[in-house]
Design a protein around this motif. Structure first.
Motif, PDB file in Angstrom:
ATOM      1  N   VAL A  17       0.846  -1.204   0.000  1.00 22.35           N
ATOM      2  CA  VAL A  17       0.000   0.000   0.000  1.00 22.35           C
ATOM      3  C   VAL A  17       0.879   1.251   0.000  1.00 22.35           C
ATOM      4  O   VAL A  17       0.646   2.200  -0.755  1.00 22.35           O
ATOM      5  CB  VAL A  17      -0.943  -0.010   1.228  1.00 22.35           C
ATOM      6  N   GLY A  20       2.418   2.265  -3.165  1.00 19.92           N
ATOM      7  CA  GLY A  20       1.512   2.812  -4.170  1.00 19.92           C
ATOM      8  C   GLY A  20       0.700   1.770  -4.909  1.00 19.92           C
ATOM      9  O   GLY A  20       0.134   2.060  -5.956  1.00 19.92           O
ATOM     10  N   CYS A  21       0.634   0.554  -4.361  1.00 19.30           N
ATOM     11  CA  CYS A  21      -0.209  -0.476  -4.982  1.00 19.30           C
ATOM     12  C   CYS A  21      -1.664  -0.025  -4.917  1.00 19.30           C
ATOM     13  O   CYS A  21      -2.190   0.258  -3.851  1.00 19.30           O
ATOM     14  CB  CYS A  21      -0.045  -1.811  -4.257  1.00 19.30           C
ATOM     15  N   GLU A  22      -2.291   0.078  -6.086  1.00 15.21           N
ATOM     16  CA  GLU A  22      -3.680   0.542  -6.134  1.00 15.21           C
ATOM     17  C   GLU A  22      -4.647  -0.562  -6.501  1.00 15.21           C
ATOM     18  O   GLU A  22      -5.853  -0.370  -6.476  1.00 15.21           O
ATOM     19  CB  GLU A  22      -3.823   1.658  -7.170  1.00 15.21           C
ATOM     20  N   PHE A  23      -4.099  -1.693  -6.926  1.00 16.18           N
ATOM     21  CA  PHE A  23      -4.986  -2.784  -7.343  1.00 16.18           C
ATOM     22  C   PHE A  23      -4.401  -4.121  -6.924  1.00 16.18           C
ATOM     23  O   PHE A  23      -3.236  -4.419  -7.221  1.00 16.18           O
ATOM     24  CB  PHE A  23      -5.194  -2.761  -8.864  1.00 16.18           C
ATOM     25  N   LEU A  43      -7.018  -1.473   1.162  1.00 18.99           N
ATOM     26  CA  LEU A  43      -6.996  -0.792  -0.142  1.00 18.99           C
ATOM     27  C   LEU A  43      -8.208   0.125  -0.283  1.00 18.99           C
ATOM     28  O   LEU A  43      -8.121   1.205  -0.868  1.00 18.99           O
ATOM     29  CB  LEU A  43      -6.949  -1.809  -1.287  1.00 18.99           C
ATOM     30  N   GLY A  47      -8.327   4.266  -1.230  1.00 16.70           N
ATOM     31  CA  GLY A  47      -8.862   4.554  -2.561  1.00 16.70           C
ATOM     32  C   GLY A  47      -8.416   3.570  -3.625  1.00 16.70           C
ATOM     33  O   GLY A  47      -8.552   3.841  -4.821  1.00 16.70           O
ATOM     34  N   GLY A  48      -7.876   2.429  -3.210  1.00 21.47           N
ATOM     35  CA  GLY A  48      -7.484   1.401  -4.176  1.00 21.47           C
ATOM     36  C   GLY A  48      -8.603   0.404  -4.379  1.00 21.47           C
ATOM     37  O   GLY A  48      -9.720   0.579  -3.869  1.00 21.47           O
ATOM     38  N   LYS A  71      -1.682   1.135 -13.477  1.00 16.92           N
ATOM     39  CA  LYS A  71      -1.713   1.078 -12.012  1.00 16.92           C
ATOM     40  C   LYS A  71      -0.581   0.210 -11.483  1.00 16.92           C
ATOM     41  O   LYS A  71      -0.114  -0.698 -12.156  1.00 16.92           O
ATOM     42  CB  LYS A  71      -3.052   0.492 -11.534  1.00 16.92           C
ATOM     43  N   ARG A  72      -0.171   0.503 -10.258  1.00 22.57           N
ATOM     44  CA  ARG A  72       0.733  -0.421  -9.563  1.00 22.57           C
ATOM     45  C   ARG A  72      -0.105  -1.571  -9.036  1.00 22.57           C
ATOM     46  O   ARG A  72      -1.077  -1.358  -8.317  1.00 22.57           O
ATOM     47  CB  ARG A  72       1.463   0.295  -8.424  1.00 22.57           C
ATOM     48  N   TYR A 187       5.745   8.687  -8.768  1.00 21.29           N
ATOM     49  CA  TYR A 187       5.770   7.426  -9.504  1.00 21.29           C
ATOM     50  C   TYR A 187       6.304   7.661 -10.903  1.00 21.29           C
ATOM     51  O   TYR A 187       6.218   8.770 -11.422  1.00 21.29           O
ATOM     52  CB  TYR A 187       4.349   6.842  -9.588  1.00 21.29           C
TER      53      TYR A 187
END
Lengths: 353, 190
Positions: A17, A20-23, A43, A47-48, A71-72, A187
């Motif tokens: 998280v 920057g993992c969003e998915f 997540l 907002g992921g 996405k990351r 990023y």
């Protein structure tokens, strides 16, 4: 920095998280379940998007899609699930898509057992068909699991390639104090290749199939150069009490930390023994073994939580039969103790005589 | 300093909770700690155990064969791990449920009737905290107040359980204090 006492799996999830993992898309399997469990609420908070897929095959293809969108992305699994994801990982590699895949390894082929093991070493070096490699990062503490997961996202974006974090059931299930990294706020710019709608620009295709065979071969040449560049700049290895050692233990992950305890016990008895611990399995630290002072080092013991040894293949490439290399492992999900390692060292090297 | 502890009992006796609280408290005390739960395709009512290592330097193996301390909450786990205790190591035995005597020699044995004490003063489910109190009092491995704060934090959304757990913890502590912190083979409380 304040320290938090965290479970390995949850620490990996939180680190993702912060990277920057969003998915995240995944499918349950022991011993990694706390990763999706944690991300299912976490997540959402940042907002992921979290999806529990209908299968591993679905989950890996979902991260393929989200990675196309820039996405990351991450998925996590354990051995049997990694087999199911192998096709998707090969497609990620061929399509030049960044993704982080966490394998919390367990014991045995097939369904094996849910107990910890280091049985996926051979598999993760090229986790799919077609002859590609992935960078493989292998933590031996919860802190290192955090740090390497965080780094994995940057490596994936740098190379536009899937990166594997290879933990095992002990690292995943244990709790240990960690210092968490800060939330990333910058990023890499992916606007030149992602699929974000072709308004006011040429349309793009991201695909793993290439009909132009010359283009395909150029990609294969590119892969070769990429993998060679890893060997020059991305190798990570820890040398623990090894500088004057007459005996070397080679181990990664959980078996390396067990070996550290054995080494401390033997050092107190005046035995010159040390550890060489690959942190990157790919690229493998061959030089650490090529450059051993062979006039001083009498032998190597490879310790792994699996039978037969898998890492011995790489160790032998470095050692080239200059000194004896023995292996010691436990299968069946059993964990050897520091004393078990000491007993084995005594058996093969007559250390304490 | 490096100390290995094994906590073992039935699933449901709060074995994992105890291990985690010791880990949290050690971290709060700026010590290194590892907690490793035994997991598997466990049966309900089967054995549950966890390993806790506390040290002032980097911890290698989170799982040990040779144990400084064992907290045993029931007979099967006591039998299974009895000979993993090192010489001069300490047993903390829930004597309410463990009726067999220790055969291992050179061991400090603290018999605590944890289940009965817990029932008398708080709640049967807090027997684990009676053992924790006794453990901390006898070993002094962590500061009592830090452990108490940790229990309070752990149950921050369950104030009633925090209260009961702290009463049980104090009772365990008191049992050892009564003896001046010493344990011996034939010592039984209550």
């Amino acid at each position: 920095m304040s320290q938090l006492f965290m479970k390995g799996n949850e620490a990996i999830a939180e680190s993702a998280v912060r990277a920057g993992c969003e998915f995240f898309a995944g499918y349950p399997i022991t011993p990694q379940n706390e990763i999706p469990e944690y991300l299912s609420w976490r997540l959402d908070e940042v907002g992921g998007v979290f999806v529990q897929g209908e299968s591993e095959v679905a989950a890996v293809n979902m991260i393929y899609g989200a990675s196309c969108a820039g996405k990351r992305v991450m998925t996590s699994t354990s051995g049997p699930g990694l087999s199911l994801k192998a096709e998707g990982i090969s497609y990620l590699a061929a399509s030049r898509l960044p993704a982080v895949i966490v394998d919390v390894a367990r014991t045995g082929a097939g369904l094996g057992q849910i107990k910890p093991g280091q049985n996926d070493y051979w598999f993760v070096k090229s986790p799919g068909h077609g002859g590609f490699k992935t960078i493989v990062l292998a933590p031996h503490t919860v802190q290192e699991a955090v740090d390497l997961t965080y780094m994995a996202f940057d490596l994936a974006d740098r190379d536009l390639a899937p990166v594997i974090v290879l933990a095992d059931g002990v690292i995943g299930a244990m709790m240990e104090a960690v210092t968490l990294p800060p939330f990333k706020d910058t990023y890499p710019d992916k606007t030149s290749w992602i699929l974000n709608g072709a308004e006011n620009r040429e349309s793009r295709i991201i695909s793993s199939v290439t009909n132009d065979l010359n283009k395909l071969e150029s990609f294969h040449v590119y892969q070769k150069e990429l993998y060679e560049s890893w060997g020059r700049k991305d190798v990570m290895v820890e040398s623990f009490m090894a500088s004057d050692a007459e005996y070397i233990i080679a181990a990664y992950g959980t078996s390396a930390r067990i070996a550290k305890t054995a080494i401390r016990i033997l050092r107190e008895k005046g035995i010159k023994i040390g550890l060489i611990r690959p942190i990157t399995i790919v690229p493998f630290p061959y030089e650490a073994f090529e450059d051993l002072p062979y006039n001083n080092v009498k032998g190597i013991l490879v310790t792994e939580l699996c039978i037969p040894s898998q890492m011995i293949d790489d160790i032998q490439l470095g050692v080239l039969k200059r000194i004896p290399v023995h292996t010691f492992g436990r299968g069946g999900g059993f964990i050897f103790s520091p004393e078990d390692i000491i007993d084995e060292l005594n058996k093969v090297f007559s250390l304490e005589d | 300093m490096e100390n290995s502890l094994l906590i073992a009992g039935f699933g449901g006796q709060g074995i994992m909770t105890l291990g985690q609280i010791i880990g949290y408290a050690a971290t709060k005390s700026h010590l290194k700690a590892t907690y490793y739960p035994s997991y598997g395709a466990e049966q309900r009512g089967g054995t549950a155990n966890c390993a806790v290592v506390i040290a002032d330097q980097e911890i290698g193996s989170p799982v040990r064969n040779k144990l400084n301390h064992i907290i045993a909450m029931n007979e099967p786990s006591f039998k299974r791990f009895e000979y993993n205790l090192i010489d001069q190591g300490s047993f903390f035995i829930n004597s309410s449920l463990i009726k067999i005597t220790v055969k291992k020699e050179k061991a400090n044995v603290y018999n605590i009737a944890a289940s009965e004490l817990a029932m008398d003063i708080a709640n049967i489910h807090s027997a684990n905290f009676v053992m924790l109190g006794a453990y901390i009092a006898a070993t002094k491995i962590l500061d009592k107040n830090i452990v108490a704060e940790t229990i309070d934090d752990y149950f921050t959304h369950k104030k009633e359980i925090a209260k009961i757990s702290l009463i049980a913890f104090d009772e365990g502590f008191r049992q050892i204090s009564k003896l001046g912190g010493k344990g011996c083979h034939d010592t039984t409380f209550k």
